[in-house]
Write an enzyme that holds these catalytic residues in place. Structure first.
Site, PDB file in Angstrom:
ATOM      1  N   HIS A 109      -0.532 -12.037   0.819  1.00 44.80           N
ATOM      2  CA  HIS A 109      -1.337 -11.104   0.075  1.00 44.80           C
ATOM      3  C   HIS A 109      -2.351 -11.839  -0.788  1.00 44.80           C
ATOM      4  CE1 HIS A 109      -1.952  -6.563  -0.546  1.00 44.80           C
ATOM      5  NE2 HIS A 109      -3.083  -7.009  -0.876  1.00 44.80           N
ATOM      6  N   TYR A 141       0.815  -1.237  -0.013  1.00 50.85           N
ATOM      7  CA  TYR A 141      -0.073   0.068  -0.133  1.00 50.85           C
ATOM      8  C   TYR A 141       0.979   1.181  -0.001  1.00 50.85           C
ATOM      9  CZ  TYR A 141      -3.971  -3.071   1.429  1.00 50.85           C
ATOM     10  OH  TYR A 141      -4.884  -4.202   1.422  1.00 50.85           O
TER      11      TYR A 141
END
Ligand SMILES: NC(=O)c1ccc[n+]([C@@H]2O[C@H](COP(=O)([O-])OP(=O)(O)OC[C@H]3O[C@@H](n4cnc5c(N)ncnc54)[C@H](OP(=O)(O)O)[C@@H]3O)[C@@H](O)[C@H]2O)c1
Length: 288
Positions: free
Chosen positions: A118, A59
Site C-alpha cells: 500500500h 478500507y
C-alpha cells in the site's frame, strides 16, 4: 460499454478506468449503515462495463473488501480484475501471506488479479516484502504484483528485488496533484514498462468546484464535463490508467464518459502546463 484496455510490453493489461472503494463501508473502521447502497453501486458499475475494482485491507477495516465480495457473487470471476493492497504495518514475510488470505476470504475469491504494497514501509525491509509477494504469485493466490505510493528510487529497488515483474505503481495523480511528474516517476514508468494507476482523479470532487476558465473552454470544445476532461487527461497519457470511487449512478455514468475519446496532444500538454492550482506533493500520501 467496453472499457479500453492498456497493455504493457510484457503483456500485463489493465482497463483505462476502474472503480475505487475507499470510504465504501467506512473509513478505517467498518461502517455497515450503507451496505445495500454500496453493493448496488459496485454491481451497477460492473453492469456498466467496469471490470477493474480497487480495494484494500485497510478500507473500512476490511469491510470494503467484504462489500466487493458480496457484490461480485454470481459474476464470472474471470471477467473481473480485482486489486487489493496490504497495509504498511503488515509488510513482513508472515504478515503479507496472512493479510492476503484474509483479503481473499473477505472478497470470497480464490485469487487476486493484482496485489500491492500500500505504501513504502520504513519499518519492514523491502526485500522481505517483495519476496513474500513473489511467493504469493508462485502459490497462485495472486496473478500480478505491484506497489503504491512508491517514489522512483524505491520502485527501482523493488524491481531489482522481485522475481516477478512489478506491473504497477498506484499513485495520487490528477490535474492538480503533480508529484509524479516533478519526481520523474511518470517518465520512469513510461520508459520502464510499468503501469501508473492514477488514484483520486477528481480530487474527491474538489476538481469539480470553482471550474477555471481553461476547463470551461475545454468542456465547450469537447462537449464534456470537467470530470470527463479530468479523467481523459490522465488516460490520454502513455502507461496511465485511473480509478475513481463513486456510489452515485449519475457520477458513474459521467465518469465513464471520460473514456473512449481523446483530448488532442496539444490540449493534454496545455492542461499539464497551465492548469491552475497545481501542487508538487500529494496532500494525501507523499511518495515514499
Ligand atoms: N493507494 C492509495 O493509497 C489510495 C489512496 C486514495 C485512493 N485510492 C483508491 O483510488 C480510488 C479513487 O480515489 P478517491 O476515492 O480517493 O478519490 P476520487 O475518485 O477522486 O473521488 C471520489 C469522491 O468524489 C466523488 N465523485 C466521484 N465522481 C464524481 C463526479 N463525477 N461528480 C461529483 N463527484 C464525484 C465521490 O462521491 P460519490 O460517491 O457521491 O460520487 C467521492 O466522494 C479510491 O476509492 C481508492 O480505491 C488509493
Amino acid at each position: 460499454m467496453d472499457i479500453p484496455v492498456k497493455k504493457l510490453k510484457n503483456g500485463f493489461k489493465l482497463p483505462e478506468f476502474g472503480l475505487g472503494t475507499w470510504q465504501m463501508g467506512g473509513r478505517d473502521k467498518p461502517d455497515t449503515s450503507n451496505d445495500a447502497a454500496e453493493i448496488a453501486a459496485i454491481k451497477a458499475a460492473i453492469e456498466a462495463g467496469v471490470t477493474h475494482i480497487d480495494t484494500a485491507e485497510a478500507y473500512g477495516g476490511g469491510h470494503a473488501e467484504e462489500l466487493v465480495g458480496r457484490a461480485i457473487r454470481g459474476i464470472n470471476r474471470k471477467k473481473l480484475f480485482i486489486t487489493s493492497k496490504v497495509s504498511e504495518e503488515n509488510h513482513t514475510c508472515d504478515g503479507i501471506p496472512t493479510s492476503c488470505k484474509e483479503s481473499l476470504k473477505r472478497l470470497h475469491t480464490t485469487y487476486l488479479d493484482l496485489y500491492l504494497l500500500h505504501e513504502f514501509s520504513t519499518e519492514c525491509p523491502l526485500e522481505e516484502a517483495v519476496q513474500a509477494l513473489d511467493e504469493l504469485v508462485d502459490e497462485g493466490l495472486v496473478k500480478h504484483i505491484g506497489v503504491s505510493n512508491f517514489g522512483k528510487e524505491h520502485l527501482k529497488e523493488a524491481q531489482k528485488l522481485t522475481k516477478h515483474k512489478i506491473v504497477c505503481n498506484q499513485v495520487h495523480y490528477n490535474l492538480q496533484v503533480r508529484e509524479v511528474e516533478k519526481e520523474g516517476l511518470l517518465e520512469y514508468c513510461q520508459k520502464s514498462d510499468v503501469m501508473l494507476v492514477a488514484y483520486r482523479p477528481v480530487q474527491k470532487g474538489k476538481l469539480l468546484e470553482d471550474i477555471p476558465p481553461m476547463m470551461q473552454e475545454m468542456c465547450v470544445k469537447y462537449q464534456k464535463t470537467p470530470a470527463q476532461i479530468a479523467i481523459n487527461w490522465l488516460v490520454a497519457q502513455k502507461n496511465v490508467v485511473t480509478i475513481a470511487k463513486t456510489s452515485n449512478p449519475a457520477h458513474l455514468k459521467e465518469n465513464l464518459g471520460g473514456i473512449g475519446w481523446n483530448l488532442t496532444e496539444s490540449d493534454v500538454e496545455l492542461l499539464r502546463k497551465d492548469y491552475p492550482g497545481q501542487v508538487d506533493i500529494s496532500d494525501l500520501i507523499p511518495l515514499g
